[in-house]
Design an enzyme around this catalytic site. Sequence first.
Site, short mmCIF file in Angstrom:
data_model
loop_
_atom_site.label_atom_id
_atom_site.label_comp_id
_atom_site.label_asym_id
_atom_site.label_seq_id
_atom_site.Cartn_x
_atom_site.Cartn_y
_atom_site.Cartn_z
CB ALA A 35 -0.94 0.00 1.21
N GLY A 55 2.47 3.31 -5.69
CA GLY A 55 1.86 2.83 -6.93
C GLY A 55 0.39 2.47 -6.82
NE ARG A 74 9.24 -4.79 1.31
CZ ARG A 74 10.06 -5.07 0.31
NH1 ARG A 74 11.16 -5.73 0.52
NH2 ARG A 74 9.78 -4.68 -0.93
CE1 TYR A 119 6.45 -8.81 -12.27
CE2 TYR A 119 6.08 -8.56 -14.62
CZ TYR A 119 5.74 -8.26 -13.31
OH TYR A 119 4.67 -7.43 -13.04
C1 8X3 Z 1 3.99 -4.87 -15.62
C2 8X3 Z 1 3.82 -4.84 -17.06
O1 8X3 Z 1 4.67 -5.32 -19.38
O2 8X3 Z 1 6.35 -4.91 -17.70
O3 8X3 Z 1 3.62 -6.03 -15.00
O4 8X3 Z 1 5.18 -6.96 -17.72
S1 8X3 Z 1 5.07 -5.56 -17.97
#
Ligand code: 8X3
Length: 251
Positions: A10, A13, A34, A151
């Site tokens: 929170a 962003g 954090r 990611y």
């Molecule tokens: C954020 C968008 O396009 O960098 O999650 O994966 S991107």
Amino acid sequence: MERIALITGATSGIGEATAKLFAKNKINLILCGRRKERLKALESELSSLVRVRTLSFDVGNNKQVRTQLNNLEKEWKNIDILINNAGGAHGLEQFVDGSIEDWEKMIDFNLKGLLYVSKVIIPGMVTRKKGQIINISSIAGKQTYSNGLVYCASKSGVEAISKGMRLELVPHGIRVCNIAPGAVDTEFSTVRFKGDKEKANNVYKNFEPLIAQDIADCILYCVNVPPHVQIADMTIFPAAQSDATTIHRKI
Ligand code: 8X3
């Protein structure tokens, strides 16, 4: 009727924008993050509008998650809305060059953190037979791109968890919404590039990216639909974006 939302991540962003928008819409807030000073600043800004409780912990640390959430006072226990927002990207490079430390952070925050927090909050929702869960995923969870394998894998995991939660929780009156943003100009890229502002700014150059407020608006819409409506999945791009790696830039 009064509602309580718990928001992870929170302090900046999308999480911060959602906290502010919820406060304006009279949704009481449990704000988690954090950075204690930022939590306190948000608390003093928003507590004239709604009740605010702040909790400082690391979502990737299950012991901290359990201690903080299980010790919430009685008046904060009945959480109506859980926004699993904490997380982010660390590094953007080929798998062979990737850092194990970065991978661990993404798996710890984006996946394990979401699971740890949900594990504590969902049982109460099941008992009360109501609740709304919003998991913040990403277009990266739907489309894998080069240099972002871990990611993308972590966000693809979020997508699977959202689907699985919906399968298991709908019978208990709980609605689960997966939100997948594209390019949003927040601290996201600065964190991904370890503080390199120039690289971060280049991500959002020559087109109009989304801002955190745009996603907060979508989240508010999702939590305000009538009880018989469940927004299962929402993908949000800037007008200039057409998939994870295709952005029309004006140069
Ligand atoms: C954020 C968008 O396009 O960098 O999650 O994966 S991107």
